[in-house]
Motif scaffolding. Structure first.
Motif, PDB file in Angstrom:
ATOM      1  N   VAL A  72       0.846  -1.198   0.000  1.00  0.00           N
ATOM      2  CA  VAL A  72       0.000   0.000   0.000  1.00  0.00           C
ATOM      3  C   VAL A  72       0.882   1.249   0.000  1.00  0.00           C
ATOM      4  O   VAL A  72       0.595   2.231  -0.694  1.00  0.00           O
ATOM      5  CB  VAL A  72      -0.939  -0.006   1.226  1.00  0.00           C
ATOM      6  CG1 VAL A  72      -1.817   1.252   1.221  1.00  0.00           C
ATOM      7  CG2 VAL A  72      -1.814  -1.256   1.222  1.00  0.00           C
ATOM      8  N   TYR A  73       1.970   1.199   0.740  1.00  0.00           N
ATOM      9  CA  TYR A  73       2.912   2.325   0.758  1.00  0.00           C
ATOM     10  C   TYR A  73       3.586   2.515  -0.597  1.00  0.00           C
ATOM     11  O   TYR A  73       3.958   3.646  -0.964  1.00  0.00           O
ATOM     12  CB  TYR A  73       3.958   2.137   1.855  1.00  0.00           C
ATOM     13  CG  TYR A  73       3.567   2.765   3.167  1.00  0.00           C
ATOM     14  CD1 TYR A  73       3.906   4.086   3.457  1.00  0.00           C
ATOM     15  CD2 TYR A  73       2.837   2.050   4.113  1.00  0.00           C
ATOM     16  CE1 TYR A  73       3.539   4.672   4.658  1.00  0.00           C
ATOM     17  CE2 TYR A  73       2.470   2.625   5.320  1.00  0.00           C
ATOM     18  CZ  TYR A  73       2.822   3.950   5.590  1.00  0.00           C
ATOM     19  OH  TYR A  73       2.460   4.538   6.774  1.00  0.00           O
ATOM     20  N   ASP A  74       3.767   1.436  -1.350  1.00  0.00           N
ATOM     21  CA  ASP A  74       4.345   1.566  -2.700  1.00  0.00           C
ATOM     22  C   ASP A  74       3.486   2.467  -3.569  1.00  0.00           C
ATOM     23  O   ASP A  74       3.996   3.286  -4.350  1.00  0.00           O
ATOM     24  CB  ASP A  74       4.485   0.190  -3.345  1.00  0.00           C
ATOM     25  CG  ASP A  74       5.570  -0.660  -2.702  1.00  0.00           C
ATOM     26  OD1 ASP A  74       6.450  -0.087  -2.031  1.00  0.00           O
ATOM     27  OD2 ASP A  74       5.528  -1.896  -2.862  1.00  0.00           O
ATOM     28  N   VAL A  75       2.168   2.339  -3.439  1.00  0.00           N
ATOM     29  CA  VAL A  75       1.251   3.198  -4.194  1.00  0.00           C
ATOM     30  C   VAL A  75       1.407   4.649  -3.746  1.00  0.00           C
ATOM     31  O   VAL A  75       1.423   5.575  -4.572  1.00  0.00           O
ATOM     32  CB  VAL A  75      -0.207   2.729  -4.010  1.00  0.00           C
ATOM     33  CG1 VAL A  75      -1.171   3.682  -4.730  1.00  0.00           C
ATOM     34  CG2 VAL A  75      -0.378   1.307  -4.514  1.00  0.00           C
ATOM     35  N   GLU A  76       1.544   4.857  -2.444  1.00  0.00           N
ATOM     36  CA  GLU A  76       1.679   6.217  -1.917  1.00  0.00           C
ATOM     37  C   GLU A  76       2.914   6.918  -2.466  1.00  0.00           C
ATOM     38  O   GLU A  76       2.882   8.121  -2.749  1.00  0.00           O
ATOM     39  CB  GLU A  76       1.732   6.187  -0.389  1.00  0.00           C
ATOM     40  CG  GLU A  76       0.437   5.758   0.265  1.00  0.00           C
ATOM     41  CD  GLU A  76      -0.721   6.675  -0.091  1.00  0.00           C
ATOM     42  OE1 GLU A  76      -0.625   7.897   0.151  1.00  0.00           O
ATOM     43  OE2 GLU A  76      -1.729   6.165  -0.624  1.00  0.00           O
ATOM     44  N   ARG A  77       3.999   6.197  -2.618  1.00  0.00           N
ATOM     45  CA  ARG A  77       5.215   6.815  -3.159  1.00  0.00           C
ATOM     46  C   ARG A  77       5.018   7.254  -4.602  1.00  0.00           C
ATOM     47  O   ARG A  77       5.601   8.265  -5.035  1.00  0.00           O
ATOM     48  CB  ARG A  77       6.384   5.830  -3.046  1.00  0.00           C
ATOM     49  CG  ARG A  77       6.987   5.772  -1.650  1.00  0.00           C
ATOM     50  CD  ARG A  77       8.238   4.928  -1.621  1.00  0.00           C
ATOM     51  NE  ARG A  77       7.913   3.500  -1.610  1.00  0.00           N
ATOM     52  CZ  ARG A  77       7.696   2.806  -0.499  1.00  0.00           C
ATOM     53  NH1 ARG A  77       7.764   3.398   0.678  1.00  0.00           N
ATOM     54  NH2 ARG A  77       7.415   1.518  -0.557  1.00  0.00           N
ATOM     55  N   GLU A  78       4.194   6.542  -5.328  1.00  0.00           N
ATOM     56  CA  GLU A  78       3.958   6.886  -6.735  1.00  0.00           C
ATOM     57  C   GLU A  78       3.086   8.123  -6.898  1.00  0.00           C
ATOM     58  O   GLU A  78       3.170   8.822  -7.905  1.00  0.00           O
ATOM     59  CB  GLU A  78       3.309   5.695  -7.460  1.00  0.00           C
ATOM     60  CG  GLU A  78       4.192   4.476  -7.582  1.00  0.00           C
ATOM     61  CD  GLU A  78       5.402   4.733  -8.461  1.00  0.00           C
ATOM     62  OE1 GLU A  78       5.272   5.500  -9.449  1.00  0.00           O
ATOM     63  OE2 GLU A  78       6.483   4.190  -8.155  1.00  0.00           O
ATOM     64  N   ILE A  79       2.232   8.407  -5.918  1.00  0.00           N
ATOM     65  CA  ILE A  79       1.272   9.512  -6.071  1.00  0.00           C
ATOM     66  C   ILE A  79       1.622  10.711  -5.192  1.00  0.00           C
ATOM     67  O   ILE A  79       0.822  11.631  -5.052  1.00  0.00           O
ATOM     68  CB  ILE A  79      -0.165   9.039  -5.750  1.00  0.00           C
ATOM     69  CG1 ILE A  79      -0.265   8.537  -4.304  1.00  0.00           C
ATOM     70  CG2 ILE A  79      -0.602   7.954  -6.725  1.00  0.00           C
ATOM     71  CD1 ILE A  79      -1.683   8.152  -3.883  1.00  0.00           C
TER      72      ILE A  79
END
Length: 394
Positions: A243-250
């Motif tokens: 879920v944190y991987d998505v946060e880094r992208e956005i």
């Protein structure tokens, strides 16, 4: 000449203390039999010899570099200026009174933000109440609260800022008083003192909506993994990490884009995590730390899901936790606040310094300039002195 080699040497020009003499010429008028003289320029602290540059140096050294006043006294003595600790302490308190209008404007701006991060940490405070009874000085535990507004992660337009408040204890009445004029979304830990702020009113609304911190939840699983190498804890960490991987992208994208990306990528993972967590909880003994971690997350699940519904909401409360780090570093140096008023001075000074830093401003240059100008600055143009509007003089 064939050419030359150029090398560089980094050196330091030591700071110097100087005395500035202000001469005001007196003139007499024979016709009207009067003496005339230009008005004395205003001083940062009326009646004090402290100049704006010296005051800024003392404040930043004390509250940002965490250099106790007795050490500063020794430094200034080496420069040839004997400034007693008591005088330095008095200057700090009086400087905060001079800067009060700026502090109040920062507080008004930050506390009115639609999304706030909150956290608190303990500090030791000297208790002199027993001295009159021959008991000497005791130590009590005060509290410093931090409230952070930072819209940069979702490309908001308001400038970032940090407000610190001191209280003599951790009673819930303190954050409730701090936040009584605010509203919107509050991201904090699960401390019960915030619960009245989330309570539903008769019309179904609430003053604040609660946003939980996934970093806090992750930390519980990480502690179990570090201590017992539980494979279930390891899987929880892996699931949250995705879920944190998505946060880094956005990061730093608009709230609308963040919400859309979360609904597409994070929502399925979060739903799957909940289903998996409920299944694991049924298999675990109720008193083990891993079960406590799952219960903590599931009991606040609506708050943990709020970041999926609103792109302005962060996945965690790290902005507030970062705001607490300077207090933690300071505790190791100045050890305690000398009194409750000392704790309040600490909170006000940290509000100024950390807000300047979060806006990319050198706090010492800013404070020196503001202290030099504030007495002659028009009150209706006070916003020009705020860190996000300030421009360093050329």
């Amino acid at each position: 000449m064939v050419g030359e080699d150029v090398s560089e040497l980094l050196d330091l020009v030591a700071a110097q203390m100087k005395v500035i003499q202000i001469a005001r010429v007196k003139k007499s008028c024979r016709r009207c039999e009067r003496m005339v003289q230009p008005a004395a320029p205003s001083r940062p602290i009326p009646g004090s010899m402290a100049g704006p540059g010296l005051l800024a140096q003392i404040l930043v050294s004390k509250f940002d570099d965490h250099l106790p006043l007795y050490r500063q006294h020794e430094i200034y003595a080496r420069m040839g200026a004997e400034i007693p600790d008591s005088t330095l302490l008095d200057w700090c308190g009086r400087a905060m009174k001079v800067l009060a209008p700026v502090i109040e404007r920062i507080e008004a701006e930050v506390m009115a933000a639609p999304v706030l991060h909150a956290d608190d940490t303990p500090i030791r405070v000297l208790d002199r109440s027993g001295r009159d009874r021959g008991l000497g000085k005791g130590v009590t535990q005060g509290r410093v609260w931090a409230y952070v507004s930072d819209q940069r992660p979702w490309a908001g337009t308001a400038p970032p800022g940090v407000v610190y408040r001191f209280s003599p204890d951790r009673k819930g009445e303190h954050p409730q008083r701090h936040l009584r004029e605010g509203g919107g979304i509050l991201q904090a830990d699960a401390y019960a003192c915030f619960n009245p702020l989330y309570e539903l009113r008769a019309d179904g609304s609430s003053q604040f909506r609660e946003a939980a911190c996934w970093a806090h939840l992750r930390r519980d699983f990480h502690d179990v993994w570090e201590g017992k190498k539980s494979e279930i804890a390891r899987e929880a960490l892996d699931r949250i990490g995705k879920v944190y991987d998505v946060e880094r992208e956005i990061a730093c994208q608009s709230a609308e884009l963040r919400k859309a990306a979360r609904l597409k990528h994070s929502r399925p993972m979060v739903d799957a995590f909940k289903t998996w967590a409920e299944a694991q909880l049924l298999r675990l003994p109720g008193k083990v730390d891993l079960a406590k971690a799952f219960r903590y997350g599931l009991s606040l699940w609506t708050s943990f899901e709020l970041f999926l519904e609103d792109g302005r909401v962060g996945i965690d409360n790290n902005p507030a936790e970062r705001a607490m780090r300077p207090i933690g570093i300071g505790r190791k140096n100045w050890l305690f606040a000398g009194s409750d008023s000392g704790g309040e001075t600490l909170a006000r000074a940290m509000t100024l310094i950390e807000t300047a830093k979060i806006n990319g401003i050198d706090p010492q240059a800013w404070l020196a300039n503001v202290l030099d100008r504030i007495h002659d600055h028009k009150f209706n143009r006070l916003d020009e002195l705020l860190p996000w509007n300030w421009a360093q003089p050329s």
